[in-house]
Design a protein around this motif. Structure first.
Motif, PDB file in Angstrom:
ATOM      1  N   GLY A  77       0.850  -1.192   0.000  1.00 13.34           N
ATOM      2  CA  GLY A  77       0.000   0.000   0.000  1.00 13.34           C
ATOM      3  C   GLY A  77       0.882   1.237   0.000  1.00 13.34           C
ATOM      4  N   ILE A  78       0.605   2.141  -0.921  1.00 11.39           N
ATOM      5  CA  ILE A  78       1.381   3.389  -1.004  1.00 11.39           C
ATOM      6  C   ILE A  78       0.468   4.532  -0.563  1.00 11.39           C
ATOM      7  N   LEU A  79       0.821   5.159   0.535  1.00 14.49           N
ATOM      8  CA  LEU A  79       0.011   6.281   1.013  1.00 14.49           C
ATOM      9  C   LEU A  79       0.720   7.591   0.685  1.00 14.49           C
ATOM     10  N   GLY A  80       0.149   8.311  -0.271  1.00 14.43           N
ATOM     11  CA  GLY A  80       0.700   9.604  -0.678  1.00 14.43           C
ATOM     12  C   GLY A  80       1.507   9.502  -1.952  1.00 14.43           C
ATOM     13  N   PHE A  81       1.195  10.391  -2.887  1.00 12.62           N
ATOM     14  CA  PHE A  81       1.948  10.410  -4.153  1.00 12.62           C
ATOM     15  C   PHE A  81       2.415  11.824  -4.501  1.00 12.62           C
ATOM     16  N   ALA A  82       1.750  12.857  -3.949  1.00  2.02           N
ATOM     17  CA  ALA A  82       2.161  14.249  -4.226  1.00  2.02           C
ATOM     18  C   ALA A  82       3.552  14.491  -3.632  1.00  2.02           C
ATOM     19  N   PHE A  83       4.261  15.507  -4.122  1.00  2.00           N
ATOM     20  CA  PHE A  83       5.640  15.693  -3.652  1.00  2.00           C
ATOM     21  C   PHE A  83       5.716  16.255  -2.240  1.00  2.00           C
ATOM     22  N   LYS A  84       4.591  16.786  -1.746  1.00  2.00           N
ATOM     23  CA  LYS A  84       4.470  17.216  -0.354  1.00  2.00           C
ATOM     24  C   LYS A  84       2.978  17.311  -0.062  1.00  2.00           C
ATOM     25  N   LYS A  85       2.620  17.546   1.213  1.00  3.33           N
ATOM     26  CA  LYS A  85       1.190  17.623   1.520  1.00  3.33           C
ATOM     27  C   LYS A  85       0.575  18.928   0.998  1.00  3.33           C
ATOM     28  N   ASP A  86      -0.744  18.937   0.929  1.00  2.00           N
ATOM     29  CA  ASP A  86      -1.514  20.131   0.551  1.00  2.00           C
ATOM     30  C   ASP A  86      -1.281  20.615  -0.868  1.00  2.00           C
ATOM     31  N   THR A  87      -0.873  19.713  -1.744  1.00  2.00           N
ATOM     32  CA  THR A  87      -0.795  20.049  -3.158  1.00  2.00           C
ATOM     33  C   THR A  87      -1.178  18.820  -3.972  1.00  2.00           C
ATOM     34  N   SER A  88      -1.644  19.071  -5.194  1.00  2.00           N
ATOM     35  CA  SER A  88      -1.916  17.946  -6.102  1.00  2.00           C
ATOM     36  C   SER A  88      -0.741  17.759  -7.056  1.00  2.00           C
ATOM     37  N   ASP A  89       0.319  18.529  -6.860  1.00  2.00           N
ATOM     38  CA  ASP A  89       1.464  18.502  -7.777  1.00  2.00           C
ATOM     39  C   ASP A  89       2.310  17.247  -7.529  1.00  2.00           C
ATOM     40  N   THR A  90       2.663  16.576  -8.605  1.00  3.72           N
ATOM     41  CA  THR A  90       3.481  15.356  -8.471  1.00  3.72           C
ATOM     42  C   THR A  90       4.838  15.506  -9.152  1.00  3.72           C
ATOM     43  N   ARG A  91       5.149  16.700  -9.621  1.00  6.39           N
ATOM     44  CA  ARG A  91       6.394  16.851 -10.382  1.00  6.39           C
ATOM     45  C   ARG A  91       7.608  16.486  -9.519  1.00  6.39           C
ATOM     46  N   LYS A  92       8.404  15.583 -10.032  1.00  9.14           N
ATOM     47  CA  LYS A  92       9.627  15.087  -9.350  1.00  9.14           C
ATOM     48  C   LYS A  92       9.333  14.577  -7.940  1.00  9.14           C
ATOM     49  N   SER A  93       8.116  14.089  -7.712  1.00 16.16           N
ATOM     50  CA  SER A  93       7.794  13.558  -6.387  1.00 16.16           C
ATOM     51  C   SER A  93       8.675  12.353  -6.090  1.00 16.16           C
ATOM     52  N   PRO A  94       9.199  12.257  -4.840  1.00 17.67           N
ATOM     53  CA  PRO A  94       9.999  11.072  -4.519  1.00 17.67           C
ATOM     54  C   PRO A  94       9.183   9.789  -4.664  1.00 17.67           C
ATOM     55  N   ALA A  95       7.856   9.903  -4.557  1.00  9.73           N
ATOM     56  CA  ALA A  95       6.992   8.720  -4.703  1.00  9.73           C
ATOM     57  C   ALA A  95       7.188   8.065  -6.073  1.00  9.73           C
ATOM     58  N   ILE A  96       7.502   8.858  -7.077  1.00  3.27           N
ATOM     59  CA  ILE A  96       7.658   8.289  -8.426  1.00  3.27           C
ATOM     60  C   ILE A  96       8.826   7.308  -8.428  1.00  3.27           C
TER      61      ILE A  96
END
Ligand code: NAD
Ligand code: UGA
Length: 455
Positions: free
Chosen positions: A330-349
Motif C-alpha cells: 500500500g502506497i500512502l501519498g503520491f504528491a511531492f508534499k502535503k496540501d498540493t496535487s502537484d506530483t512533479r519530481k515527487s519522490p513517490a515516483i
C-alpha cells in the motif's frame, strides 16, 4: 490605471497574479497562457490544481479586475507591466542536457512581446532563470522591436512561494526581491514595481538589488534549502546506524538560533519541480565559469537525495525477506508534499518505480492526485501491477507492507489497529516521512521502519 499582464498561468503565474489583483483593486490583471485547457480550467469551477485558499482569492477577483485569457497578444499589447512566469525546465538534449535551463519558453515569450508591443513596457522575470538572463532578454526585446523608440526595462523579481502554502506566502512574504538596472530608468522601473507590492507588503520587506544579484539569489535560495534537506537526510542514515533519532537531532539543531528550526524534517527525499532543476542549473553555471569545485559541491546535494530514495526502496525490499515480487504494498501519498496535487519530481515516483522494478503490486492512495496523473508519472504501459484506490484502508487491505510517501495530515489519524487486522502478517510499515508514532505501531504488532529511527 495600470494594466498588468501575467504570461504563464501555472503554479506561480496563477496564484501570484490573483493575489496582486486581490490586493490592488485599481489594477487590471490579465493572466494569459498558450495552453487553452489551462485557461479554461482557470475560468471554470475546478481550478487547474489544488492549492489551499486559491479558489477563494480567484472567486473574489475573477470577472472584476482579474481575467484569464488565451488571447496572449492582445493583453501583452495593452499592458504596462508584464510578468513572465513561464516554465524553465532542465534541457533534455543538446549542450548542457540534464543541467542547463531550457529557455525556449522564455525566449518565445520575449519575441512575442517585441512583436506586439507598441508602447514602453516593464518586463518582470518571475520565472527562475540562469544569472544574466535579463541581458539576453534585453537584446531579444530591443533588436526585435517592431515599433521604433519603444523602451523596455527588465526587472528580476523571483518568486519564493512554496506550493501548499502559496497564498499565505504571497499575502505575507518574508521578503520581495527586485533587481534592476541601477541607472535612472532602471531605478524608476524598480520604483514602479515597488509601488505595486507596497499595496500590502511592508517597505522594509522589499529588497532591491542589481539584476544579477536578484537572479542569482533565487538559485542560491533553492540550493540552500535543498542542501539543508540533504544534510538532515544524510544524518538520518547515520541515526539509523547508531541508535540516534533524527527528530531529536533536528530538535537539538533547530534550537541553535544560528541554525533555526525550519527545513530539518528528514524524508524519503525532496521532490517538486524546482530544487533539482535549479541546483543543476547552478552547477551548469559554475562549470561554465570554470568553477568545477563549486559545481561539484552543489551536485552532492542531488546525489544524497538520490541515495535517500534508493536507500528507502532497498530497505523495503530487504526487510520483506529480500523479495516483494507479487506482494501487495500500500502506497500512502503520491504528491511531492502535503496540501498540493502537484506530483512533479515527487519522490513517490522513484520509490514506486523501484518497487515495481522488483515486481511488487502497488495499491496507491493520495487524497488529491488523480489516477490519470499517477499513471502518467509512472509511465505505465499496462504490464505493471498498479491500482489507484480511493482510501487508505483499501490501499492497505491484504497488503504485506505499507509505505508513507507524502506527509498528508490524514495519514496520522488512520485507525492503524484496523489497518493491521486487514494486512498479511508480518505486517510492515515504512514511514518515509517520519510522521507516525513508531512505538504505538510496534505495540499493535507492525514491524516498523521510519526514516532516521533505530530499527
Ligand atoms: P508551470 O509549468 O506550472 O506554468 C508555466 C506556464 O507557462 C504553463 O501553463 C505554460 O503553458 C505557460 N507558457 C509557456 N510558454 C508560454 C508562452 N510563450 N506564452 C504563454 N504561456 C506560456 O510552471 P510553474 O511551476 O508555474 O513555474 C514557472 C516558473 O516559476 C519556473 O521558472 C519555476 O522555476 C518558477 N518557480 C516555481 C515555483 C513553484 O512552486 N512551482 C516557485 C517559485 C518559482
Ligand atoms: C520550494 C521552496 O521552498 C520555495 O521557497 C521556492 O519558491 C520553490 O521551491 C520553487 O522555487 O519552486 P516547494 O518546492 O513548493 O518550494 O516546497 P518545499 O516546501 O520547499 O518542499 C520541497 C520538497 O522538500 C518536498 O518534497 C518536501 O516534502 C521536502 N522537504 C521539505 C523535506 O523533505 N524536508 C523538509 O524539512 C522540508
Amino acid at each position: 490605471m495600470v494594466k498588468i499582464c501575467g504570461i504563464g498561468a501555472g503554479y506561480v503565474g496563477g496564484p501570484t497574479m490573483a493575489v496582486i489583483a486581490l490586493k490592488c483593486p485599481s489594477i487590471e490583471v490579465a493572466v494569459v497562457d498558450i495552453s487553452e485547457s489551462r485557461i479554461s480550467a482557470w475560468n471554470s469551477k475546478k481550478l487547474p490544481f489544488y492549492e489551499p485558499g486559491l479558489e477563494e482569492v480567484v472567486n473574489q477577483c475573477r470577472g472584476k479586475n482579474l481575467l484569464f485569457s488565451s488571447d496572449v497578444e492582445k493583453h501583452v499589447y495593452e499592458a504596462d507591466i508584464i510578468f513572465v512566469s513561464v516554465n524553465t525546465p532542465t534541457k533534455i538534449k543538446g549542450i548542457g542536457a540534464g543541467k542547463a535551463a531550457d529557455l525556449t519558453y522564455w525566449e518565445s515569450a520575449a519575441r512575442m512581446i517585441a512583436d506586439v508591443s507598441n508602447s514602453d513596457k516593464i518586463v518582470v522575470e518571475k520565472s527562475t532563470v540562469p544569472v544574466r538572463t535579463a541581458e539576453a532578454i534585453g537584446k531579444i526585446l530591443s533588436e526585435n522591436s517592431k515599433s521604433k523608440g519603444i523602451k523596455y526595462q527588465i526587472l528580476s523579481n523571483p518568486e519564493f512561494l512554496s506550493e501548499g502554502t502559496a497564498i499565505q506566502d504571497l499575502l505575507n512574504p518574508d521578503r520581495v526581491l527586485i533587481g534592476g538596472n541601477q541607472d535612472p530608468q532602471g531605478l524608476d522601473a524598480i520604483q514602479k514595481l515597488k509601488d505595486i507590492y507596497a499595496y500590502w507588503v511592508p517597505q522594509d520587506r522589499i529588497i532591491t538589488t542589481n539584476l544579477w544579484s536578484a537572479e542569482l539569489s533565487k538559485l542560491a535560495d533553492n540550493a540552500f534549502l535543498a542542501q539543508r534537506i540533504s544534510s538532515i537526510n544524510a544524518m538520518s542514515a547515520l541515526c539509523e546506524a547508531t541508535g540516534a533519532e533524527v527528530s531529536q537531532v533536528s530538535l537539538a539543531l533547530g534550537k541553535n538560533t544560528k541554525i533555526g528550526p525550519k527545513f530539518l524534517n528528514a524524508s524519503v527525499g525532496f521532490g517538486g519541480s524546482c530544487f533539482q532543476k535549479d541546483i543543476m542549473n547552478l552547477v551548469y553555471i559554475c562549470e561554465s565559469n570554470g568553477l568545477t569545485q563549486v559545481g561539484n559541491y552543489w551536485k552532492e546535494v542531488i546525489k544524497v537525495n538520490e541515495y535517500q530514495k534508493s536507500r528507502f526502496v532497498h530497505r523495503v525490499v530487504t526487510s520483506m525477506f529480500n523479495t516483494v515480487s507479487g506482494k501487495k504494498i500500500g502506497i500512502l501519498g503520491f504528491a511531492f508534499k502535503k496540501d498540493t496535487s502537484d506530483t512533479r519530481k515527487s519522490p513517490a515516483i522513484d520509490v514506486c518505480k523501484g518497487l515495481l522494478g522488483d515486481n511488487a503490486c502497488l495499491s496507491i492512495y493520495d487524497p488529491r492526485v488523480t489516477e490519470h496523473q499517477i499513471e502518467k508519472e509512472l509511465c505505465m504501459d499496462g504490464v505493471e501491477c498498479v491500482n489507484v484506490v480511493g482510501d487508505a484502508y483499501e490501499a492497505t487491505r491484504d497488503a504485506h507492507g505499507l509505505c508513507i510517501l507524502t506527509e498528508w495530515d490524514e495519514f496520522k489519524t488512520i485507525d492503524y489497529q484496523r489497518v493491521y487486522q486487514n494486512m498479511e502478517k508480518p505486517a510492515f510499515v515504512f514511514d518515509g516521512r517520519n510522521i507516525l508514532d513508531v512505538h504505538k505501531l510496534r505495540e499493535i504488532g507492525f514491524i516498523v521502519y521510519s526514516i532516521g529511527n533505530p530499527l
